[in-house]
Design an enzyme around this catalytic site. Structure first.
Site, PDB file in Angstrom:
ATOM      1  N   ASN A 152     -19.383  41.994  16.868  1.00  0.00           N
ATOM      2  CA  ASN A 152     -19.288  43.378  16.416  1.00  0.00           C
ATOM      3  C   ASN A 152     -19.070  43.379  14.912  1.00  0.00           C
ATOM      4  O   ASN A 152     -18.184  42.691  14.412  1.00  0.00           O
ATOM      5  CB  ASN A 152     -18.131  44.081  17.144  1.00  0.00           C
ATOM      6  CG  ASN A 152     -17.996  45.555  16.797  1.00  0.00           C
ATOM      7  OD1 ASN A 152     -16.917  46.119  16.857  1.00  0.00           O
ATOM      8  ND2 ASN A 152     -19.084  46.204  16.440  1.00  0.00           N
ATOM      9  N   GLY A 153     -19.902  44.155  14.195  1.00  0.00           N
ATOM     10  CA  GLY A 153     -19.753  44.255  12.743  1.00  0.00           C
ATOM     11  C   GLY A 153     -21.036  43.921  12.006  1.00  0.00           C
ATOM     12  O   GLY A 153     -21.735  42.963  12.353  1.00  0.00           O
ATOM     13  N   ASN A 154     -21.382  44.748  11.001  1.00  0.00           N
ATOM     14  CA  ASN A 154     -22.578  44.551  10.159  1.00  0.00           C
ATOM     15  C   ASN A 154     -23.879  44.825  10.906  1.00  0.00           C
ATOM     16  O   ASN A 154     -24.918  44.261  10.553  1.00  0.00           O
ATOM     17  CB  ASN A 154     -22.641  43.135   9.575  1.00  0.00           C
ATOM     18  CG  ASN A 154     -21.445  42.761   8.724  1.00  0.00           C
ATOM     19  OD1 ASN A 154     -20.642  43.631   8.386  1.00  0.00           O
ATOM     20  ND2 ASN A 154     -21.307  41.500   8.388  1.00  0.00           N
ATOM     21  N   PRO A 163     -17.008  50.947  22.479  1.00  0.00           N
ATOM     22  CA  PRO A 163     -16.100  52.046  22.849  1.00  0.00           C
ATOM     23  C   PRO A 163     -15.724  52.819  21.602  1.00  0.00           C
ATOM     24  O   PRO A 163     -15.289  52.226  20.606  1.00  0.00           O
ATOM     25  CB  PRO A 163     -14.891  51.308  23.443  1.00  0.00           C
ATOM     26  CG  PRO A 163     -14.931  49.954  22.823  1.00  0.00           C
ATOM     27  CD  PRO A 163     -16.371  49.624  22.580  1.00  0.00           C
ATOM     28  N   MET A 164     -15.918  54.144  21.626  1.00  0.00           N
ATOM     29  CA  MET A 164     -15.635  54.975  20.447  1.00  0.00           C
ATOM     30  C   MET A 164     -14.878  56.218  20.898  1.00  0.00           C
ATOM     31  O   MET A 164     -15.355  56.960  21.760  1.00  0.00           O
ATOM     32  CB  MET A 164     -16.935  55.372  19.741  1.00  0.00           C
ATOM     33  CG  MET A 164     -17.710  54.183  19.182  1.00  0.00           C
ATOM     34  SD  MET A 164     -19.325  54.631  18.506  1.00  0.00           S
ATOM     35  CE  MET A 164     -20.303  54.821  20.004  1.00  0.00           C
ATOM     36  N   ALA A 171     -21.380  50.225  16.777  1.00  0.00           N
ATOM     37  CA  ALA A 171     -20.613  51.477  16.837  1.00  0.00           C
ATOM     38  C   ALA A 171     -21.224  52.478  15.853  1.00  0.00           C
ATOM     39  O   ALA A 171     -21.977  53.362  16.243  1.00  0.00           O
ATOM     40  CB  ALA A 171     -19.150  51.220  16.514  1.00  0.00           C
ATOM     41  N   GLU A 172     -20.932  52.318  14.575  1.00  0.00           N
ATOM     42  CA  GLU A 172     -21.399  53.297  13.588  1.00  0.00           C
ATOM     43  C   GLU A 172     -22.919  53.305  13.465  1.00  0.00           C
ATOM     44  O   GLU A 172     -23.527  54.363  13.299  1.00  0.00           O
ATOM     45  CB  GLU A 172     -20.753  53.011  12.224  1.00  0.00           C
ATOM     46  CG  GLU A 172     -20.853  54.187  11.279  1.00  0.00           C
ATOM     47  CD  GLU A 172     -19.736  54.207  10.251  1.00  0.00           C
ATOM     48  OE1 GLU A 172     -20.008  54.601   9.111  1.00  0.00           O
ATOM     49  OE2 GLU A 172     -18.605  53.848  10.593  1.00  0.00           O
ATOM     50  N   LYS A 229     -11.356  43.018  23.588  1.00  0.00           N
ATOM     51  CA  LYS A 229     -12.006  43.262  22.293  1.00  0.00           C
ATOM     52  C   LYS A 229     -10.951  43.040  21.213  1.00  0.00           C
ATOM     53  O   LYS A 229      -9.893  43.684  21.244  1.00  0.00           O
ATOM     54  CB  LYS A 229     -12.570  44.675  22.216  1.00  0.00           C
ATOM     55  CG  LYS A 229     -13.361  44.961  20.937  1.00  0.00           C
ATOM     56  CD  LYS A 229     -14.021  46.342  21.010  1.00  0.00           C
ATOM     57  CE  LYS A 229     -14.935  46.569  19.809  1.00  0.00           C
ATOM     58  NZ  LYS A 229     -14.192  46.744  18.556  1.00  0.00           N
ATOM     59  N   CYS A 273      -8.033  48.099  17.895  1.00  0.00           N
ATOM     60  CA  CYS A 273      -7.869  49.357  17.171  1.00  0.00           C
ATOM     61  C   CYS A 273      -6.908  49.168  15.991  1.00  0.00           C
ATOM     62  O   CYS A 273      -5.756  48.774  16.193  1.00  0.00           O
ATOM     63  CB  CYS A 273      -7.340  50.442  18.101  1.00  0.00           C
ATOM     64  SG  CYS A 273      -7.134  52.049  17.268  1.00  0.00           S
TER      65      CYS A 273
END
Length: 530
Positions: free
Chosen positions: A263-265, A50-51, A287-288, A202, A163
């Site tokens: 989530n991450g990396n 989610p962004m 995400a990114e 999350k 967040c």
């Protein structure tokens, strides 16, 4: 549960029945845990995060075309979702699309997510598209009301507890609910009881692994059916992000009996495979990495214009705010815009979708010219893994090194003050100065205000208590006093009220009054009835 806790359930008209709950008139139980993940979500392993302003319908459809198996909506604010019909329409109801499933709706402090698009039948149990909604909230009642309004349009509702931004701190939601375990238990438990779709969460981790594990177990016990763990703390954001801790995620996965997403990396498909292998999670969220290369889950790095053109074509069929489109193209063309910087200004200024498409086309032509001039054996500039016209990861730079004396990173504001901040203005200040050429940002020229004796805010110049308006109102009310400076007249209004009451004639006591003369009304009524 507290007996003073009441839930107001809104009337909801089902647009389409939730397939897993009803098929051919037969009610089916709500799926939970691994059964929900494998059947409703189709065992999704590749997940788009989610962004805010970035995971809109058009981008979700593009990501699904290139390997994404599950998507989340942007975070939705539960209180606004309940209150504002236009907000619901713009952010959910108008974005219902059969291709966009499975989908989870995410809420801030509140959350929502959706059901699978296909019910039992041919292909049931094979891969299907899911839809998840995410809400932000900090009130169990509001959260559940929002989720009830969303549940018929998604496969699950996700509570945003991750967040870390300042707006979440001010609104008291997201990662800033991390320490309020009693409140979170009430929110998830109530949602689990009332909703026809599962509740997911999350989260971000605590620095301590054991506390993170206890946190995850608490959420599972309350009714969370799927947990996404971002392996960073709430303090790790922006230039201070640093690497995510897969050790935390691995520990959570071992400790709970529900599916876990990491989530991450995640910057490429190899990272996805390595994360699943190292942590044992059921799926990986990006995400990114997804924003810079929507084909990440395919293991491809195509030319930027290939995905940019495809995205713009989808936007033509599924419109979204121009700011979303512009932001996506800035991400996709990030490395090329470092080379052709004059087109960065063009992309920032255009006001129409056609204008954005024209700038993107010009970038494509520039890249093709660069390709034609490329020499054999030439390597990408700037230490990039690929040439700038290829979709590739963006690695966020760390904080600038501070002085050698203390080794601490200096903030942007500190650097501005050191350099004078008059000659070197931020982009935001430059825009303000364009609108008002006489505006100055010299702190020495700013007006000085006397502070309130109680809270430190600027006090009223004519306040009889030497306070700001908020503190003055409180004190004047307690003391039944007036403050003409702030227009507060508690004493005057009380005196007028007492004087008015004293001037009113006293009514006779009904017991002392004599027998009343009968009126002719009964006779009139009787004759009319006769």
């Amino acid at each position: 549960m507290d007996s003073s806790f009441h839930l107001v359930i809104p009337v909801v008209h089902r647009v389409c029945p939730h397939p897993p709950l009803s098929y051919d008139g037969v009610e089916m139980p709500k799926l939970e845990g691994f059964e929900f993940w494998s059947r409703t979500l189709g065992g999704a392993r590749h997940v788009v995060a989610p962004m805010v302003d970035q995971s809109e319908l058009a981008w979700r459809l593009l990501s699904r075309r290139h390997g994404a198996q599950l998507c989340y909506t942007p975070m939705l604010h539960a209180q606004v979702f309940v209150r504002d019909a236009n907000y619901r329409k713009e952010n959910l109801y108008c974005e219902v699309c059969p291709e966009d499933r499975p989908l989870i709706v995410q809420v801030t402090g509140e959350f929502l997510w959706g059901p699978a698009a296909k019910g039992p039948g041919p292909g049931w149990g094979s891969w299907q598209l899911s839809r998840l909604f995410q809400f932000c909230a900090n009130d169990p009642e509001v959260f559940v009301q929002a989720a009830l309004l969303a549940q018929d349009h998604c496969d699950a509702i996700d509570l945003n507890l991750g967040c870390p931004q300042m707006i979440a701190k001010r609104g008291h939601y997201g990662a800033f609910l991390q320490e309020e375990w009693d409140l979170l238990q009430r929110m998830i438990l109530l949602a689990h009881e009332k909703l026809s779709v599962p509740v997911t969460c999350k989260i971000r981790v605590f620095p301590d692994i054991d506390k993170t594990v206890r946190y995850a177990r608490m959420l599972e016990k309350a009714g969370c059916q799927l947990l996404t763990v971002h392996g960073r703390t709430k303090e790790q954001k922006g230039p201070l992000s640093g690497p995510a801790s897969w050790e935390h995620i691995k520990a959570v996965r071992k400790a709970v009996a529900i599916p876990v997403f990491a989530n991450g990396n995640i910057q490429c498909l190899r990272d996805v495979e390595r994360c699943i292998q190292d942590t044992g999670v059921q799926g990986v969220m990006s995400a990114e990495g997804n924003l810079h290369n929507p084909a990440l889950f395919e293991g491809r790095s195509p030319a930027v214009w290939e995905l940019a053109d495809e995205y713009l074509a989808i936007v033509q069929r599924h419109p979204c705010p121009l700011s979303y489109v512009r932001a996506h193209l800035f991400k996709l063309w990030h490395h090329t815009l470092q080379v052709h910087q004059q087109l960065r200004e063009e992309l920032a200024k255009v006001k129409t979708l056609e204008g954005i498409a024209a700038v993107s086309q010009e970038l494509k032509l520039r890249c093709q010219e660069d390709m034609s001039r490329q020499k054999e054996g030439e390597k990408p500039a700037g230490g990039l893994p690929f040439f700038h016209w290829i979709c590739q990861p963006y690695f966020r730079p760390g904080p600038k090194e501070g002085s050698r004396e203390n080794g601490a990173a200096r903030s942007k504001r500190a650097l501005e003050e050191e350099e004078g901040s008059v000659d070197v203005l931020s982009k935001n200040k430059q825009k303000k100065q364009l609108r008002n050429p006489h505006k100055t940002f010299d702190p020495s020229l700013k007006p000085k205000y006397a502070k309130c004796d109680q809270c430190g805010n600027p006090k009223g110049n004519r306040c009889v208590f030497n306070l700001c308006r908020g503190c003055c109102k409180k004190q004047a009310s307690q003391e039944t006093a007036d403050c003409p400076g702030h227009g507060l007249l508690f004493k005057t209004k009380l005196e007028k009220s007492l004087a008015w009451k004293g001037a009113q004639p006293r009514l006779p006591d009904p017991q002392q009054a004599g027998p009343r003369e009968p009126t002719g009304f009964p006779e009139v009524v009787g004759s009319a009835l006769a």
